[in-house]
Write a protein that holds these residues in place. Structure first.
Motif, short mmCIF file in Angstrom:
data_model
loop_
_atom_site.label_atom_id
_atom_site.label_comp_id
_atom_site.label_asym_id
_atom_site.label_seq_id
_atom_site.Cartn_x
_atom_site.Cartn_y
_atom_site.Cartn_z
N LEU A 128 0.82 -1.21 0.00
CA LEU A 128 0.00 0.00 0.00
C LEU A 128 0.86 1.26 0.00
CD1 LEU A 128 -2.76 -1.15 2.50
CD2 LEU A 128 -3.10 -0.64 0.07
N LEU A 129 1.93 1.25 0.78
CA LEU A 129 2.84 2.40 0.78
C LEU A 129 3.48 2.61 -0.59
CD1 LEU A 129 4.48 1.86 4.27
CD2 LEU A 129 3.10 3.84 3.60
N LYS A 130 3.78 1.51 -1.26
CA LYS A 130 4.33 1.62 -2.61
C LYS A 130 3.31 2.25 -3.55
CE LYS A 130 6.28 -1.16 -6.37
NZ LYS A 130 6.58 -2.53 -6.85
N MET A 131 2.02 1.87 -3.38
CA MET A 131 0.97 2.47 -4.21
C MET A 131 0.86 3.97 -3.94
SD MET A 131 -2.05 -0.38 -4.11
CE MET A 131 -3.01 0.50 -5.33
N ALA A 132 1.02 4.36 -2.68
CA ALA A 132 0.87 5.77 -2.31
C ALA A 132 2.03 6.63 -2.78
CB ALA A 132 0.71 5.89 -0.80
N PHE A 133 3.25 6.08 -2.73
CA PHE A 133 4.45 6.88 -3.00
C PHE A 133 5.18 6.51 -4.28
CE2 PHE A 133 3.90 7.20 1.63
CZ PHE A 133 4.01 8.57 1.80
N GLY A 134 4.79 5.41 -4.92
CA GLY A 134 5.52 4.96 -6.11
C GLY A 134 6.67 4.05 -5.80
N GLU A 135 7.11 4.06 -4.56
CA GLU A 135 8.14 3.16 -4.04
C GLU A 135 7.93 3.04 -2.54
OE1 GLU A 135 11.91 4.96 -4.80
OE2 GLU A 135 11.54 6.66 -3.46
N ILE A 136 8.56 2.05 -1.93
CA ILE A 136 8.40 1.89 -0.48
C ILE A 136 9.30 2.89 0.22
CG2 ILE A 136 8.56 0.30 1.48
CD1 ILE A 136 8.23 -2.00 -0.50
N PRO A 137 8.74 3.82 0.96
CA PRO A 137 9.57 4.82 1.64
C PRO A 137 10.31 4.21 2.83
CG PRO A 137 7.29 5.07 2.31
CD PRO A 137 7.30 3.99 1.26
N GLU A 138 11.36 4.89 3.25
CA GLU A 138 12.08 4.46 4.45
C GLU A 138 11.26 4.83 5.69
OE1 GLU A 138 16.51 4.60 4.64
OE2 GLU A 138 16.23 6.06 3.03
#
Length: 210
Positions: A58-68
């Motif tokens: 879900l975070l990848k969907m929100a930001f385009g990549e997995i944030p730290e």
């Protein structure tokens, strides 16, 4: 891909993910950052692994990549080098993520969760009276619990008493209908705008500081 739905809100982005895959299937879809890879490797529970990976999807969907992500002393996730706020929750059926510029919290629970044994610890007497007039008191109790969990996730404070320090007002179990919440602290009170959603026998509530 069991991405379930996005909830439209003026306060940010909310996504829900149905927990139907196993860890191996999810790992084929993402590359974890180094710190998340270490966290994942330390996990023993298959259920916990699925929850963790679904939240990262879900975070990848929100930001385009997995944030730290880093965790503070209260165990709450924060984005590194970003002003944006995140909140994460899981039930037996779903993972959900809320991303916002505001101070926020989100919680999801199965609507049939039995919380009667802890009702006295999280419900104020006034809230019990309010719930007693609802046709579906079970749903109302779970919604109150979820609402208070969402507010608790906004508070960087130990020892909060749910029944006296977190108060819920004007709740009506209608999808997307706003209601009010309040965190009572020694120095000040913090008010929250709350929203309720019912998703496949799950109660989802999110809180936004106002």
């Amino acid at each position: 891909m069991p991405f379930f739905k996005q909830i439209q809100t003026e306060y940010g982005w909310i996504g829900t993910w149905k927990l139907e895959e196993n860890p191996k299937e999810l790992l084929t879809q993402i590359q974890l950052p180094n710190e998340d890879d270490l966290r994942f490797a330390a996990m023993r529970s298959e259920k916990r692994k699925v929850e963790f990976l679904a939240a990262r999807m879900l975070l990848k969907m929100a930001f385009g990549e997995i944030p730290e992500i880093e965790y503070n002393g209260f165990g709450k996730p924060h984005l590194k080098n970003s002003y944006k706020k995140i909140s994460i929750s899981h039930s037996a059926d779903f993972a959900c993520v809320f991303v916002s510029n505001n101070r926020i919290g989100i919680d999801i629970e199965r609507a049939d969760r039995n919380i009667d044994r802890v009702a006295d610890r999280f419900l104020h007497a006034i809230e019990k009276t309010t719930i007693s007039v609802f046709e579906d008191q079970q749903l109302a109790k779970v919604a109150y619990w979820s609402a208070k969990e969402a507010i608790f996730k906004c508070a960087d404070e130990h020892g909060i008493h749910f029944n006296s320090q977190i108060r819920i007002d004007d709740f009506v179990p209608e999808n997307g209908r706003p209601f009010k919440g309040k965190l009572i602290q020694q120095s000040s009170n913090i008010s929250f705008k709350m929203y309720f959603h019912f998703i496949e026998n799950n109660v989802l509530v999110y809180a936004v500081e106002i």
